[in-house]
Design an enzyme around this catalytic site. Sequence first.
Site, PDB file in Angstrom:
ATOM      1  N   LYS A 174     -18.572 -10.129   5.497  1.00  0.00           N
ATOM      2  CA  LYS A 174     -17.554  -9.123   5.164  1.00  0.00           C
ATOM      3  C   LYS A 174     -16.233  -9.765   4.760  1.00  0.00           C
ATOM      4  O   LYS A 174     -15.661  -9.417   3.734  1.00  0.00           O
ATOM      5  CB  LYS A 174     -17.320  -8.165   6.354  1.00  0.00           C
ATOM      6  CG  LYS A 174     -18.568  -7.420   6.793  1.00  0.00           C
ATOM      7  CD  LYS A 174     -18.256  -6.369   7.844  1.00  0.00           C
ATOM      8  CE  LYS A 174     -17.785  -6.943   9.176  1.00  0.00           C
ATOM      9  NZ  LYS A 174     -18.828  -7.702   9.904  1.00  0.00           N
ATOM     10  N   ARG A 185     -15.851   0.684  13.763  1.00  0.00           N
ATOM     11  CA  ARG A 185     -16.936  -0.057  14.402  1.00  0.00           C
ATOM     12  C   ARG A 185     -17.695   0.807  15.396  1.00  0.00           C
ATOM     13  O   ARG A 185     -18.655   0.338  16.004  1.00  0.00           O
ATOM     14  CB  ARG A 185     -16.336  -1.252  15.131  1.00  0.00           C
ATOM     15  CG  ARG A 185     -16.944  -2.586  14.765  1.00  0.00           C
ATOM     16  CD  ARG A 185     -16.216  -3.626  15.588  1.00  0.00           C
ATOM     17  NE  ARG A 185     -16.755  -4.935  15.437  1.00  0.00           N
ATOM     18  CZ  ARG A 185     -16.305  -5.842  14.573  1.00  0.00           C
ATOM     19  NH1 ARG A 185     -15.336  -5.542  13.761  1.00  0.00           N
ATOM     20  NH2 ARG A 185     -16.835  -7.034  14.553  1.00  0.00           N
ATOM     21  N   ARG A 224     -19.656 -21.271  11.329  1.00  0.00           N
ATOM     22  CA  ARG A 224     -18.444 -20.677  10.757  1.00  0.00           C
ATOM     23  C   ARG A 224     -17.171 -21.365  11.239  1.00  0.00           C
ATOM     24  O   ARG A 224     -17.053 -21.766  12.377  1.00  0.00           O
ATOM     25  CB  ARG A 224     -18.376 -19.196  11.132  1.00  0.00           C
ATOM     26  CG  ARG A 224     -17.098 -18.525  10.640  1.00  0.00           C
ATOM     27  CD  ARG A 224     -17.256 -17.052  10.528  1.00  0.00           C
ATOM     28  NE  ARG A 224     -17.167 -16.379  11.813  1.00  0.00           N
ATOM     29  CZ  ARG A 224     -17.176 -15.050  11.941  1.00  0.00           C
ATOM     30  NH1 ARG A 224     -17.300 -14.284  10.868  1.00  0.00           N
ATOM     31  NH2 ARG A 224     -17.094 -14.502  13.124  1.00  0.00           N
ATOM     32  N   ARG A 248     -13.792 -20.344  15.914  1.00  0.00           N
ATOM     33  CA  ARG A 248     -13.397 -19.251  16.799  1.00  0.00           C
ATOM     34  C   ARG A 248     -14.087 -19.363  18.159  1.00  0.00           C
ATOM     35  O   ARG A 248     -15.271 -19.688  18.228  1.00  0.00           O
ATOM     36  CB  ARG A 248     -13.763 -17.917  16.157  1.00  0.00           C
ATOM     37  CG  ARG A 248     -12.701 -17.410  15.223  1.00  0.00           C
ATOM     38  CD  ARG A 248     -13.204 -16.301  14.367  1.00  0.00           C
ATOM     39  NE  ARG A 248     -13.895 -15.248  15.103  1.00  0.00           N
ATOM     40  CZ  ARG A 248     -14.364 -14.139  14.549  1.00  0.00           C
ATOM     41  NH1 ARG A 248     -14.203 -13.946  13.257  1.00  0.00           N
ATOM     42  NH2 ARG A 248     -14.981 -13.237  15.269  1.00  0.00           N
ATOM     43  N   ARG A 290     -22.583  -9.936  20.543  1.00  0.00           N
ATOM     44  CA  ARG A 290     -21.965  -9.195  19.441  1.00  0.00           C
ATOM     45  C   ARG A 290     -23.024  -8.536  18.560  1.00  0.00           C
ATOM     46  O   ARG A 290     -22.816  -7.440  18.045  1.00  0.00           O
ATOM     47  CB  ARG A 290     -21.086 -10.139  18.614  1.00  0.00           C
ATOM     48  CG  ARG A 290     -19.769 -10.459  19.336  1.00  0.00           C
ATOM     49  CD  ARG A 290     -19.159 -11.758  18.882  1.00  0.00           C
ATOM     50  NE  ARG A 290     -18.865 -11.797  17.469  1.00  0.00           N
ATOM     51  CZ  ARG A 290     -18.694 -12.928  16.784  1.00  0.00           C
ATOM     52  NH1 ARG A 290     -18.780 -14.094  17.383  1.00  0.00           N
ATOM     53  NH2 ARG A 290     -18.428 -12.878  15.506  1.00  0.00           N
TER      54      ARG A 290
HETATM   55  P1  ADP Z   1     -17.184 -10.283  13.479  1.00  0.00           P
HETATM   56  O1  ADP Z   1     -17.403  -9.168  12.526  1.00  0.00           O
HETATM   57  O2  ADP Z   1     -17.627 -11.579  12.938  1.00  0.00           O
HETATM   58  O3  ADP Z   1     -17.712 -10.024  14.858  1.00  0.00           O
HETATM   59  P2  ADP Z   1     -14.336  -9.666  13.667  1.00  0.00           P
HETATM   60  O4  ADP Z   1     -13.283 -10.658  13.378  1.00  0.00           O
HETATM   61  O5  ADP Z   1     -14.439  -8.489  12.789  1.00  0.00           O
HETATM   62  O6  ADP Z   1     -15.650 -10.531  13.687  1.00  0.00           O
HETATM   63  O7  ADP Z   1     -14.181  -9.146  15.186  1.00  0.00           O
HETATM   64  C1  ADP Z   1     -14.089 -10.016  16.270  1.00  0.00           C
HETATM   65  C2  ADP Z   1     -13.964  -9.225  17.566  1.00  0.00           C
HETATM   66  O8  ADP Z   1     -12.775  -8.400  17.540  1.00  0.00           O
HETATM   67  C3  ADP Z   1     -15.093  -8.225  17.851  1.00  0.00           C
HETATM   68  O9  ADP Z   1     -16.189  -8.837  18.484  1.00  0.00           O
HETATM   69  C4  ADP Z   1     -14.384  -7.208  18.748  1.00  0.00           C
HETATM   70  O10 ADP Z   1     -14.267  -7.672  20.069  1.00  0.00           O
HETATM   71  C5  ADP Z   1     -12.979  -7.144  18.172  1.00  0.00           C
HETATM   72  N1  ADP Z   1     -12.846  -6.057  17.165  1.00  0.00           N
HETATM   73  C6  ADP Z   1     -12.623  -6.221  15.830  1.00  0.00           C
HETATM   74  N2  ADP Z   1     -12.580  -5.031  15.200  1.00  0.00           N
HETATM   75  C7  ADP Z   1     -12.791  -4.087  16.150  1.00  0.00           C
HETATM   76  C8  ADP Z   1     -12.891  -2.660  16.149  1.00  0.00           C
HETATM   77  N3  ADP Z   1     -12.770  -1.940  15.002  1.00  0.00           N
HETATM   78  N4  ADP Z   1     -13.121  -2.024  17.327  1.00  0.00           N
HETATM   79  C9  ADP Z   1     -13.240  -2.704  18.466  1.00  0.00           C
HETATM   80  N5  ADP Z   1     -13.181  -4.043  18.557  1.00  0.00           N
HETATM   81  C10 ADP Z   1     -12.955  -4.741  17.412  1.00  0.00           C
END
Ligand code: ADP
Length: 211
Positions: A13, A88, A123, A155, A166
């Site tokens: 993404k 999400r 990553r 990360r 996740r």
């Molecule tokens: P990825 O899609 O690779 O898991 P992101 O950077 O989008 O990575 O998200 C990392 C973490 O941030 C998620 O595992 C979650 O804990 C938190 N997070 C991100 N966006 C949201 C969201 N819309 N709602 C709840 N938690 C979120």
Amino acid sequence: MKLILLGPPGAGKGTQAEVLTKQFGIETISTGVMLRAAMREGTELGKLAKQYIDEGKLVPDDVVVGIVKDRLSQDDCKNGFILDGFPRTIAQAEALTASGVEIDKVLSLEVDDEVIVERLTGRRECKACGTPYHIKNKPVPANGKCVCGGEIIQRADDNEETIRNRIKVYHEQTEPIKEYYESQGKVVSVDSSGSVDQTNAAVSKALGLVK
Ligand code: ADP
Ligand code: ZN
């Protein structure tokens, strides 16, 4: 263009958002990037988010909905935006609809779970601007720094145990969003298991940017 990027962690993404942001000339709003910035700055939001993110859990809906609404109300979002990592959960999607935001399209990036683990363990990410890299698929520049000059790091939540969590959370809580938007006829799906360029070509075609 008001676009949502949907897909499991590691679907690409952030990588596709980087390209689309330039093609459309609109901002990408990434909740992951915003939450990690808050964590780095050590704000109250950052401290709260860290407890969830480090375990691969979702940050509570009301918190995330609040920061996204704030961000979308700013001037640079007036002509459109790309949402990466939001919504999400169904509750987040409903909150977005309730706030009067009309989404044009939902781009679903499809990739199998086995591919995800390999991608996420390799990553890397710019600490300053959030640009994603990958040891094999998108190597860091020769000087070891991001194109913005920032430091490149791995990360904390990209370790295997957290990754598996996740993926589970994605299937349980995020995947149902696809049906929510499918019922509105807004979903375009693209195979995201190939290279960055292959996926980008498929994305451009799916969005009608090329024939
Ligand atoms: P990825 O899609 O690779 O898991 P992101 O950077 O989008 O990575 O998200 C990392 C973490 O941030 C998620 O595992 C979650 O804990 C938190 N997070 C991100 N966006 C949201 C969201 N819309 N709602 C709840 N938690 C979120
Ligand atoms: Zn950078």
